[in-house]
Motif scaffolding. Sequence first.
Motif, PDB file in Angstrom:
ATOM      1  N   THR A 272       0.847  -1.192   0.000  1.00 22.37           N
ATOM      2  CA  THR A 272       0.000   0.000   0.000  1.00 22.37           C
ATOM      3  C   THR A 272       0.883   1.243   0.000  1.00 22.37           C
ATOM      4  N   GLY A 273       0.763   2.059  -1.013  1.00 23.46           N
ATOM      5  CA  GLY A 273       1.545   3.294  -1.079  1.00 23.46           C
ATOM      6  C   GLY A 273       2.766   3.163  -1.975  1.00 23.46           C
ATOM      7  N   GLU A 274       3.242   4.300  -2.407  1.00 22.30           N
ATOM      8  CA  GLU A 274       4.361   4.337  -3.346  1.00 22.30           C
ATOM      9  C   GLU A 274       5.653   3.792  -2.735  1.00 22.30           C
ATOM     10  N   SER A 275       5.806   3.922  -1.410  1.00 21.59           N
ATOM     11  CA  SER A 275       7.050   3.466  -0.792  1.00 21.59           C
ATOM     12  C   SER A 275       6.934   2.074  -0.190  1.00 21.59           C
ATOM     13  N   SER A 276       5.872   1.345  -0.498  1.00 19.58           N
ATOM     14  CA  SER A 276       5.709  -0.011   0.011  1.00 19.58           C
ATOM     15  C   SER A 276       6.795  -0.917  -0.570  1.00 19.58           C
ATOM     16  N   MET A 277       7.013  -2.053   0.093  1.00 23.00           N
ATOM     17  CA  MET A 277       8.081  -2.961  -0.311  1.00 23.00           C
ATOM     18  C   MET A 277       7.939  -3.398  -1.772  1.00 23.00           C
ATOM     19  N   LEU A 278       6.748  -3.825  -2.148  1.00 23.80           N
ATOM     20  CA  LEU A 278       6.554  -4.353  -3.504  1.00 23.80           C
ATOM     21  C   LEU A 278       6.635  -3.254  -4.556  1.00 23.80           C
ATOM     22  N   ASN A 279       6.046  -2.112  -4.278  1.00 24.91           N
ATOM     23  CA  ASN A 279       6.075  -1.033  -5.262  1.00 24.91           C
ATOM     24  C   ASN A 279       7.498  -0.526  -5.472  1.00 24.91           C
ATOM     25  N   ARG A 280       8.227  -0.417  -4.369  1.00 26.37           N
ATOM     26  CA  ARG A 280       9.598   0.074  -4.484  1.00 26.37           C
ATOM     27  C   ARG A 280      10.476  -0.917  -5.265  1.00 26.37           C
ATOM     28  N   GLY A 322       9.790 -11.836  -8.605  1.00 23.71           N
ATOM     29  CA  GLY A 322      10.107 -10.696  -7.753  1.00 23.71           C
ATOM     30  C   GLY A 322       9.147 -10.572  -6.583  1.00 23.71           C
ATOM     31  N   ILE A 323       7.865 -10.829  -6.835  1.00 26.47           N
ATOM     32  CA  ILE A 323       6.877 -10.801  -5.749  1.00 26.47           C
ATOM     33  C   ILE A 323       7.205 -11.875  -4.718  1.00 26.47           C
ATOM     34  N   MET A 324       7.500 -13.072  -5.214  1.00 25.58           N
ATOM     35  CA  MET A 324       7.809 -14.182  -4.309  1.00 25.58           C
ATOM     36  C   MET A 324       9.017 -13.853  -3.418  1.00 25.58           C
ATOM     37  N   ARG A 325      10.027 -13.228  -4.001  1.00 21.39           N
ATOM     38  CA  ARG A 325      11.219 -12.882  -3.215  1.00 21.39           C
ATOM     39  C   ARG A 325      10.876 -11.895  -2.109  1.00 21.39           C
ATOM     40  N   GLN A 326      10.039 -10.917  -2.413  1.00 19.14           N
ATOM     41  CA  GLN A 326       9.663  -9.925  -1.403  1.00 19.14           C
ATOM     42  C   GLN A 326       8.821 -10.560  -0.297  1.00 19.14           C
ATOM     43  N   LEU A 327       7.913 -11.471  -0.664  1.00 17.95           N
ATOM     44  CA  LEU A 327       7.102 -12.146   0.348  1.00 17.95           C
ATOM     45  C   LEU A 327       7.972 -13.043   1.231  1.00 17.95           C
ATOM     46  N   GLU A 328       8.925 -13.719   0.615  1.00 21.98           N
ATOM     47  CA  GLU A 328       9.831 -14.574   1.380  1.00 21.98           C
ATOM     48  C   GLU A 328      10.666 -13.739   2.352  1.00 21.98           C
ATOM     49  N   SER A 329      11.129 -12.589   1.875  1.00 22.03           N
ATOM     50  CA  SER A 329      11.914 -11.701   2.732  1.00 22.03           C
ATOM     51  C   SER A 329      11.088 -11.235   3.927  1.00 22.03           C
ATOM     52  N   ALA A 331       8.474 -12.759   5.189  1.00 21.44           N
ATOM     53  CA  ALA A 331       8.196 -13.909   6.044  1.00 21.44           C
ATOM     54  C   ALA A 331       9.360 -14.212   6.975  1.00 21.44           C
ATOM     55  N   LYS A 332      10.571 -13.886   6.556  1.00 22.62           N
ATOM     56  CA  LYS A 332      11.757 -14.110   7.374  1.00 22.62           C
ATOM     57  C   LYS A 332      12.023 -12.976   8.357  1.00 22.62           C
ATOM     58  N   GLY A 333      11.095 -12.019   8.407  1.00 26.17           N
ATOM     59  CA  GLY A 333      11.210 -10.957   9.399  1.00 26.17           C
ATOM     60  C   GLY A 333      11.910  -9.706   8.938  1.00 26.17           C
ATOM     61  N   ARG A 334      12.183  -9.583   7.636  1.00 26.82           N
ATOM     62  CA  ARG A 334      12.891  -8.396   7.131  1.00 26.82           C
ATOM     63  C   ARG A 334      11.900  -7.251   6.894  1.00 26.82           C
ATOM     64  N   ILE A 335      11.297  -6.843   7.979  1.00 27.73           N
ATOM     65  CA  ILE A 335      10.358  -5.717   7.984  1.00 27.73           C
ATOM     66  C   ILE A 335      10.851  -4.747   9.045  1.00 27.73           C
ATOM     67  N   ASP A 391       6.748  -6.788  16.485  1.00 32.57           N
ATOM     68  CA  ASP A 391       6.844  -8.231  16.750  1.00 32.57           C
ATOM     69  C   ASP A 391       5.598  -8.964  16.283  1.00 32.57           C
ATOM     70  N   GLU A 392       4.409  -8.380  16.553  1.00 33.93           N
ATOM     71  CA  GLU A 392       3.175  -9.024  16.103  1.00 33.93           C
ATOM     72  C   GLU A 392       3.105  -9.080  14.582  1.00 33.93           C
ATOM     73  N   VAL A 393       3.580  -8.026  13.913  1.00 29.43           N
ATOM     74  CA  VAL A 393       3.570  -8.018  12.445  1.00 29.43           C
ATOM     75  C   VAL A 393       4.508  -9.096  11.899  1.00 29.43           C
ATOM     76  N   LYS A 394       5.682  -9.232  12.499  1.00 28.21           N
ATOM     77  CA  LYS A 394       6.618 -10.264  12.036  1.00 28.21           C
ATOM     78  C   LYS A 394       6.069 -11.663  12.279  1.00 28.21           C
ATOM     79  N   GLN A 395       5.395 -11.854  13.406  1.00 28.13           N
ATOM     80  CA  GLN A 395       4.776 -13.155  13.671  1.00 28.13           C
ATOM     81  C   GLN A 395       3.700 -13.465  12.632  1.00 28.13           C
TER      82      GLN A 395
END
Length: 838
Positions: A272-280, A322-329, A331-335, A391-395
């Motif tokens: 969501t938004g221009e600076s979101s992980m997927l859009n960037r 590319g989408i899969m890589r961002q979702l995997e990242s 999921a591994k807590g890189r937020i 922490d809740e978001v990463k979980q």
Amino acid sequence: MNILSSTQFAELDNGVQLCCFRRRGVSVELQIHIASGSIHEAGFLGCGLSHFLEHMAFQGCRNFPGHAIADTVNTMGGDVNAYTGYDRTCYRMQLPREFWRKGVEMLSSMVRFPELPDSRFAAEREVILRECERGMDNPDRRLHEKFMRTMFAAHPLRHPVIGYKEMIAEVTREMALEYHSARYTPDRCVVVAVGDIDFAGFSEAVSELLGDWKRSHLAESVLPDDPLPAACRCSELIFPDPHERLFMGCRLPGFGDPELPALELLFGVLGTGESSMLNRALIMDNPLGIGIHSFCYSLGKISLGGISGRCEPGKMSRFRSGIMRQLESAAKGRISRSHVEREKGQQFADHLRGLRDPVNIAGEIAGGVIYDRNPGAADMYLEYLQKTGIDEVKQAAAKYLDLSRWAIVHQHSRPANDVRKSQTPAVELNRVAVSGGMQLFHAPDKQLPLCTFFLVMPGGALHEPVGKAGVSSLTAALLTAGCGKYNEAEFLRKLDETGAEFEVSSGANSITMEFTLPKRKMTAAVNLICSMLAEPHFEAAAVEREKIRALELLKARAADPFKSAYDCAVKKLFGSHPYSWAKCGTAADISRLDRDEIAGFYRNCRSSLPVICGFAGDCTASDAAGWGEMISASLIADGTALSRPPLPGFAADISREQIALAREQTVVLRMLPGVRTAESDDIDILEILHQAENGLASNLFKSVREDHALSYSVGMSFFAGFHPGAISFYAMTADGAGEKVMGLLNDEIGRLGKRGLSEEEFEAARRGQIFDLDRSFDSADILLRTAVMDAYYGRCVDDLYSRKERIRSMSCEEFNAAVKKYFASPAGVEVLVVPEKK
């Protein structure tokens, strides 16, 4: 924040629930929600009975036979509509405050005593079948329906709300009566009012009308327990379109689950938004896609979250990877914590923005009651969301971004060439003096801690030099692609951190900029906008990316039945005049444009006059003056003032064009020469005509849809600018009916040219236009935009206050005399877009 929590709530003895949210203003929004939608159709599943019944409710009910509801609301100057969803059906009206009791009476009769006349069933069935065809031509809708069929194996959510064509064709009055009797019951009814009315009086009115409604059919439909996917479910959709699309998602816990706030933040951070992980990652840094966004919404006991995106043909494999890589990242807590805090700010700002619209307020209240028996549920949910931590978001990411439980649908594309009464205004408007040539307006409103910024400057198609069609749209798209000390990603991240909902757009006559955000972030946002105005980068990579997106947009317009009809019509009507390329430019010119030409055009835009700016909302005149000085100083006059071409010339006869597309529906469009915005009296005439020619009570609607059952969508629109624009009449119809519908549109144009509107039509349309003007003074945002655009086109802004009285004193004879100038000798263009022969 406890805003909706102030809603007054009561329940009648028979189970009817009623809610009243006090809000100042001249209008009252009334809604009745029935907690029954397509998933509750049981033995009639797939027939679209919920949607069919919604349509038939407008064909007559007790004390309001035939079209009396639409006609009565139209006479009052209000509007009426309805919609059907998976789990509810909503009937709504917005009326001047003095008519609210009549509104409650009409809505109550619609839901409780629909007549379902036999004489209208066949005609309305045809209308709904045309609506089905329209949906079949929409790739995004088709993709969503395919996703729902892939995600759910047994649950009724797998079936479209509208139903299936072959089953709709078999719907009878008896089926509709049986469904209405079983599902339209008092304990499933929520009545909502938003406006300046007394709760005691509202409760009394609802009790009189619905209090004797007897309980019945209390048992709820038992919905299948659809198990989660055991493995990733993948499917494909073949749809001829210039782009390929991907729709992927998973099931989430239902409304009220403690995990849901973290999940909503997670999907917001992702897309969501221009600076979101997927859009960037996939649009800005490595432009594999044309667009991408995430979604997360609740349907009661089930919620859904996921990703939707599109790309050029041939790029899907890399785009998907590319989408899969961002979702995997993720999921591994890189937020990062900053990602989550930024999304919280956006959610808070979105919630506040939603509270400006009474339609949205009533919907939020009803949803809270249906799902949680709590009209303030949205406020509480926002509080839970703001308390949710990283922490809740990463979980949540680790648990739910497991793609083995997702459904993924890929839409394959073919190449584009294969695509076949006087009141004191609630909000005041003031001028504020600033240095430089910029004009500044201020519309204070302290209802919510929100501020709005709006600016218009010369630009748009009208000001584009010969051979540079599309440069204005590219300029608007590139202004946010880095400026001053910020690269594109940094600028968008900084902007997102303010919670701003920012938009830069280019039209036929101008470039506009707008954002709304919480007041506490306003100065930071203005600083960012000043940097953007003064020092935009126009980096080469971003220029090439936006050129590709602009070219893809042209392909998409060529594949869309209505847009292709419109683009063809303006080309034939305006010839070589810049209005002929419908704001989007031409492929040839866009392909040739380079960075220096775009940057030079922008310098000329900001060096031209008039530039008009304004601030509205929770700010003082001193605030506005300070921000205005900052904006004015950033408009560096280092270019050459833009010039305009000669006025367009129009042919005296009617020209015609027919286009064949690989689509189901036929689009009929009749376009005529229009009016200039500076001709303020004639703009008022067309605004009144627009009221008369649109809506369920219009002569055009009754002729094309009701009397002949030829179209799902029919109406009239117009645009105006510094040069004469265009007036359009349009309809979507079935294959083979185009010529008949074109005849009906021309009949309506002929009627306007010879006789004009009847006294009854004129009075209702005039009342509607006065109501719209009244509502503009209820909203600081709308008032500000209106004032800024009026000043830009040279209309007297002070005239805003007298326009209503001028319209009120206008006679039907005066109106018709003015209308005949445009319709007595109707030249222009006829366009038909028809299904390609197979």
